[in-house]
Structures are given as C-alpha cells and as structure tokens.
Design a protein around this motif. Sequence first.
Motif, mmCIF file in Angstrom:
data_model
loop_
_atom_site.group_PDB
_atom_site.id
_atom_site.type_symbol
_atom_site.label_atom_id
_atom_site.label_comp_id
_atom_site.label_asym_id
_atom_site.label_seq_id
_atom_site.Cartn_x
_atom_site.Cartn_y
_atom_site.Cartn_z
ATOM 1 N N ASP A 1 0.869 -1.184 0.000
ATOM 2 C CA ASP A 1 0.000 0.000 0.000
ATOM 3 C C ASP A 1 0.902 1.230 0.000
ATOM 4 N N GLU B 1 4.247 5.223 2.605
ATOM 5 C CA GLU B 1 4.863 6.549 2.581
ATOM 6 C C GLU B 1 4.548 7.324 3.863
ATOM 7 N N MET B 2 3.315 7.203 4.356
ATOM 8 C CA MET B 2 2.934 7.883 5.587
ATOM 9 C C MET B 2 3.742 7.340 6.773
ATOM 10 N N ALA C 1 0.520 4.491 -0.309
ATOM 11 C CA ALA C 1 0.177 5.665 0.503
ATOM 12 C C ALA C 1 0.453 5.406 1.982
#
Length: 108
Positions: free
Chosen positions: A44, A49-50, A46
């Motif tokens: 995933d 990256e978070m 996103a």
Amino acid sequence: MSRQSPSLTGSSLKKIAMITMLIDHIGACVFERGLLLVDEIRNDAALFEMLRNTDRILRLIGRVSFPIFCFLLVEGFLHTHDRKKYALRLFLFVSAAHAVCPHLLDRC
C-alpha cells in the motif's frame, strides 16, 4: 518584585534526552524493524509513505538526545571531585552496555 525566568536543570535535560531517545527508539524498532517490513504495508504505497515519513520524524526528534547527553557528560566531568573515578565509572558503564546491547538489538 523581580521574577526569575525558569531555567533548565540537569534533571530536566536528562528527562528531555531520555524522552527524545525513547521516541528515536520507537522509530527504529517499531517502524524500521517492524511495520515497514510488513508486506501488506509495503504493497500500500500511501500507507507505506505515511509510515516512512512518521519514522523519519521520530528519528529526527530522537537526534536531539545525543548532544544533550554529551553536554551532561562533559558537565559531570568538569564538576566532579574525582575525575579518575568519574572516568572509571564511565568506562565500566560503557563496557557493560557494550556487552549487553548487541544482544538486545537482535530482539528489537
């Protein structure tokens, strides 16, 4: 009446350094050696990256601890009554930590 501005004591600096070091270790152990290695999270983009950005922030906050600990170490050395005993205690602590810590890092 004059008011004195609050100042940082050695104890408060130690607390700040310990808290920031804990934050750094949370980033190192929980994020880098844990969450960021999970396949579902890596797939995933996103979420990955978070979490990676969160890890960077935690590690950045943790970088404050080392200069504070160095400052306190030098202050202790300059204000001790017996520098040889102080150096011996530091050497013994470092030797014990060096013997124990590599084993702890494998479990992190």
